[in-house]
Design an enzyme around this catalytic site. Sequence first.
Site, PDB file in Angstrom:
ATOM      1  N   ALA A  17       0.823  -1.216   0.000  1.00  0.00           N
ATOM      2  CA  ALA A  17       0.000   0.000   0.000  1.00  0.00           C
ATOM      3  C   ALA A  17       0.855   1.264   0.000  1.00  0.00           C
ATOM      4  O   ALA A  17       0.335   2.365  -0.155  1.00  0.00           O
ATOM      5  CB  ALA A  17      -0.910  -0.009   1.207  1.00  0.00           C
ATOM      6  N   HIS A  71       6.994   2.536  -0.853  1.00  0.00           N
ATOM      7  CA  HIS A  71       8.262   1.833  -0.629  1.00  0.00           C
ATOM      8  C   HIS A  71       8.609   0.960  -1.836  1.00  0.00           C
ATOM      9  O   HIS A  71       9.770   0.888  -2.239  1.00  0.00           O
ATOM     10  CB  HIS A  71       8.127   0.962   0.631  1.00  0.00           C
ATOM     11  CG  HIS A  71       9.434   0.614   1.253  1.00  0.00           C
ATOM     12  ND1 HIS A  71      10.293   1.555   1.764  1.00  0.00           N
ATOM     13  CD2 HIS A  71      10.051  -0.583   1.442  1.00  0.00           C
ATOM     14  CE1 HIS A  71      11.369   0.964   2.252  1.00  0.00           C
ATOM     15  NE2 HIS A  71      11.249  -0.336   2.060  1.00  0.00           N
TER      16      HIS A  71
HETATM   17  N1  INI Z   1      12.485  -5.813  -0.114  1.00  0.00           N
HETATM   18  C1  INI Z   1      12.212  -6.774  -1.008  1.00  0.00           C
HETATM   19  O1  INI Z   1      13.125  -7.508  -1.430  1.00  0.00           O
HETATM   20  N2  INI Z   1      10.923  -6.946  -1.436  1.00  0.00           N
HETATM   21  C2  INI Z   1       9.890  -6.142  -1.017  1.00  0.00           C
HETATM   22  O2  INI Z   1       8.731  -6.379  -1.449  1.00  0.00           O
HETATM   23  C3  INI Z   1      10.162  -5.116  -0.088  1.00  0.00           C
HETATM   24  N3  INI Z   1       9.104  -4.250   0.366  1.00  0.00           N
HETATM   25  O3  INI Z   1       7.991  -4.326  -0.155  1.00  0.00           O
HETATM   26  O4  INI Z   1       9.287  -3.450   1.272  1.00  0.00           O
HETATM   27  C4  INI Z   1      11.508  -4.974   0.367  1.00  0.00           C
HETATM   28  N4  INI Z   1      11.831  -4.022   1.271  1.00  0.00           N
HETATM   29  C5  INI Z   1      13.065  -4.055   2.021  1.00  0.00           C
HETATM   30  C6  INI Z   1      14.228  -3.357   1.301  1.00  0.00           C
HETATM   31  O5  INI Z   1      14.647  -4.112   0.176  1.00  0.00           O
HETATM   32  C7  INI Z   1      15.428  -3.195   2.215  1.00  0.00           C
HETATM   33  O6  INI Z   1      15.864  -4.458   2.652  1.00  0.00           O
HETATM   34  C8  INI Z   1      15.125  -2.333   3.450  1.00  0.00           C
HETATM   35  O7  INI Z   1      14.518  -1.117   3.082  1.00  0.00           O
HETATM   36  C9  INI Z   1      16.438  -2.026   4.223  1.00  0.00           C
HETATM   37  O8  INI Z   1      17.344  -1.290   3.409  1.00  0.00           O
END
Ligand code: INI
Length: 162
Positions: free
Chosen positions: A85, A88
């Site tokens: 939602a 990010h």
């Molecule tokens: N990381 C993913 O690999 N897939 C996702 O769907 C995702 N979402 O939706 O938030 C995601 N977030 C984490 C991001 O890759 C980092 O690990 C985090 O922000 C720390 O730097």
Amino acid sequence: MTTFNGKINGNGLKIGIVVARFNAFVTQQLLTGAQESLVQHGVNETDIDVAWVPGAFEIPLTVQKMITTKHYDGVIALGAVIRGATAHFDYVCRGVTTGIATVSLATDTPIMFGVLTTDTIEQAMDRAGFKSGNKGADCAVSLLETLDVQRAILKADLAQMT
Ligand code: INI
């Protein structure tokens, strides 16, 4: 005119895989697909190294670290970014796509983009071997072909110089 085509042959190659733990139920399937396909096409199991990272955003730097060791002919990046939602999703997608493209060009090394970016969990699972192919396995074949076509181009260039 010369046409270069790459063959799918993994003999003697060393491959790195960087895989994100986020959505591991999907990324583990991508990893298994990539490993099985590499071995099927001649890569020794002992010549495949795997690095797990927390999420897709962490993939580019870790790929770069692997390449810096000069132990690998090419690298496969695996992850699953699933739209939620929040915005990010967009930031993570942008970070991983531009990051991988930048590292690949800067290090002159093939990096396969096996990061799924989907609206739903179902779409991600479909592309991870549950329905419409396995993106990890596709990346393995694409990497071997890309490495071989580069080898062919370099070989023709060397032959021209002698
Ligand atoms: N990381 C993913 O690999 N897939 C996702 O769907 C995702 N979402 O939706 O938030 C995601 N977030 C984490 C991001 O890759 C980092 O690990 C985090 O922000 C720390 O730097």
